[in-house]
Design a protein around this motif. Sequence first.
Motif, PDB file in Angstrom:
ATOM      1  N   HIS A  29      14.945  48.157  -3.312  1.00  0.00           N
ATOM      2  CA  HIS A  29      13.958  47.424  -2.355  1.00  0.00           C
ATOM      3  C   HIS A  29      14.499  46.141  -1.985  1.00  0.00           C
ATOM      4  N   ASN A  30      14.087  45.592  -0.647  1.00  0.00           N
ATOM      5  CA  ASN A  30      14.476  44.334  -0.125  1.00  0.00           C
ATOM      6  C   ASN A  30      13.308  43.268  -0.164  1.00  0.00           C
ATOM      7  N   ALA A  31      12.073  43.721  -0.342  1.00  0.00           N
ATOM      8  CA  ALA A  31      10.901  42.928  -0.386  1.00  0.00           C
ATOM      9  C   ALA A  31      10.258  42.896  -1.797  1.00  0.00           C
ATOM     10  N   MET A  32      10.013  41.513  -1.889  1.00  0.00           N
ATOM     11  CA  MET A  32       9.322  41.466  -3.325  1.00  0.00           C
ATOM     12  C   MET A  32       8.562  40.368  -3.299  1.00  0.00           C
ATOM     13  N   TYR A  33       7.156  40.422  -4.039  1.00  0.00           N
ATOM     14  CA  TYR A  33       5.915  39.766  -3.855  1.00  0.00           C
ATOM     15  C   TYR A  33       5.465  39.311  -5.269  1.00  0.00           C
ATOM     16  N   TRP A  34       4.688  38.445  -5.291  1.00  0.00           N
ATOM     17  CA  TRP A  34       3.984  37.927  -6.315  1.00  0.00           C
ATOM     18  C   TRP A  34       2.359  37.772  -5.971  1.00  0.00           C
ATOM     19  N   TYR A  35       1.775  38.653  -6.735  1.00  0.00           N
ATOM     20  CA  TYR A  35       0.379  38.481  -6.701  1.00  0.00           C
ATOM     21  C   TYR A  35      -0.302  37.885  -7.845  1.00  0.00           C
ATOM     22  N   LYS A  36      -1.589  37.250  -7.637  1.00  0.00           N
ATOM     23  CA  LYS A  36      -2.630  36.844  -8.757  1.00  0.00           C
ATOM     24  C   LYS A  36      -3.773  37.646  -8.578  1.00  0.00           C
ATOM     25  N   LEU A  81       0.281  23.804 -15.628  1.00  0.00           N
ATOM     26  CA  LEU A  81      -0.705  24.678 -15.302  1.00  0.00           C
ATOM     27  C   LEU A  81      -2.199  24.105 -15.686  1.00  0.00           C
ATOM     28  N   GLN A  82      -3.083  24.796 -15.020  1.00  0.00           N
ATOM     29  CA  GLN A  82      -4.454  24.503 -15.432  1.00  0.00           C
ATOM     30  C   GLN A  82      -5.322  25.823 -16.069  1.00  0.00           C
ATOM     31  N   PRO A  83      -6.282  25.729 -16.919  1.00  0.00           N
ATOM     32  CA  PRO A  83      -7.082  26.683 -17.216  1.00  0.00           C
ATOM     33  C   PRO A  83      -7.392  27.792 -16.272  1.00  0.00           C
ATOM     34  N   GLU A  84      -7.577  27.429 -15.218  1.00  0.00           N
ATOM     35  CA  GLU A  84      -8.051  28.340 -13.949  1.00  0.00           C
ATOM     36  C   GLU A  84      -7.013  29.130 -13.389  1.00  0.00           C
ATOM     37  N   ASP A  85      -5.551  28.804 -13.882  1.00  0.00           N
ATOM     38  CA  ASP A  85      -4.790  29.537 -13.494  1.00  0.00           C
ATOM     39  C   ASP A  85      -4.401  30.864 -14.358  1.00  0.00           C
ATOM     40  N   SER A  86      -5.218  31.112 -15.454  1.00  0.00           N
ATOM     41  CA  SER A  86      -5.197  32.319 -16.442  1.00  0.00           C
ATOM     42  C   SER A  86      -5.598  33.368 -15.399  1.00  0.00           C
ATOM     43  N   ALA A  87      -4.795  34.188 -15.716  1.00  0.00           N
ATOM     44  CA  ALA A  87      -4.892  35.557 -14.796  1.00  0.00           C
ATOM     45  C   ALA A  87      -3.774  36.579 -14.953  1.00  0.00           C
ATOM     46  N   LEU A  88      -3.851  37.730 -14.269  1.00  0.00           N
ATOM     47  CA  LEU A  88      -2.910  38.768 -14.322  1.00  0.00           C
ATOM     48  C   LEU A  88      -1.987  38.715 -13.141  1.00  0.00           C
ATOM     49  N   TYR A  89      -0.600  38.345 -13.337  1.00  0.00           N
ATOM     50  CA  TYR A  89       0.271  38.114 -12.413  1.00  0.00           C
ATOM     51  C   TYR A  89       0.933  39.276 -12.196  1.00  0.00           C
ATOM     52  N   LEU A  90       0.998  39.699 -10.941  1.00  0.00           N
ATOM     53  CA  LEU A  90       1.809  41.228 -10.471  1.00  0.00           C
ATOM     54  C   LEU A  90       2.943  40.815  -9.710  1.00  0.00           C
TER      55      LEU A  90
END
Lengths: 115, 114
Positions: A29-36, A81-90
């Motif tokens: 693949h040629n496209a890559m993404y980060w999601y939160k 980072l801040q506590p509100e950055d806690s998440a699932l990073y996909l």
Amino acid sequence: ETGVTQTPRHLVMGMTNKKSLKCEQHLGHNAMYWYKQSAKKPLELMFVYNFKEQTENNSVPSRFSPECPNSSHLFLHLHTLQPEDSALYLCASSPINREMNTEAFFGQGTRLTVV
Amino acid sequence: AQKITQTQPGMFVQEKEAVTLDCTYDTSDPSYGLFWYKQPSSGEMIFLIYQGSYDQQNATEGRYSLNFQKARKSANLVISASQLGDSAMYFCAINGGSQGNLIFGKGTKLSVKP
């Protein structure tokens, strides 16, 4: 198995730490993404890379720094980072992100907790 | 700008019965794609089904079918013969515009009861 691998699967870090998330795909693949993905919120697109070039930055704070050394690897460098950055990073990849029928293949995510 | 709306935060269905998960969308693009993903508790997003805006027929993939009503801007997912393993979060997404990035809804949590 989708062919997209993320490491680590879980990460706990303090607010003064520096860490990196890694994403790897060998799907050609040629496209890559980060999601939160935060609790009770839609997936938020953070960054998009096409052919190793960043094509989108959705107003993400500078404490998140992406890196795409080649089409197969994508990193997300984290610092102060801040506590509100806690998440699932996909992480996700797709053949090219300008075709209407292009689905994205996702990794299993990194569950990040900032303490 | 594109937007996906999923109005059902949670749904219950009895095993072996069919269930419909709602999705409406908003876009000004003439060409777009609609996707459904499943996210089990493990976290990964699993692609289920795709519908193109110009496709004449509703998409089907095994037990999954998409009820596409273009005039109403809806793309509901129908799961037939529900199984316990179908319990998960389900996300509707749209792909379009100059960048073609996937934009997701808030998701629906489906619970299948034995």
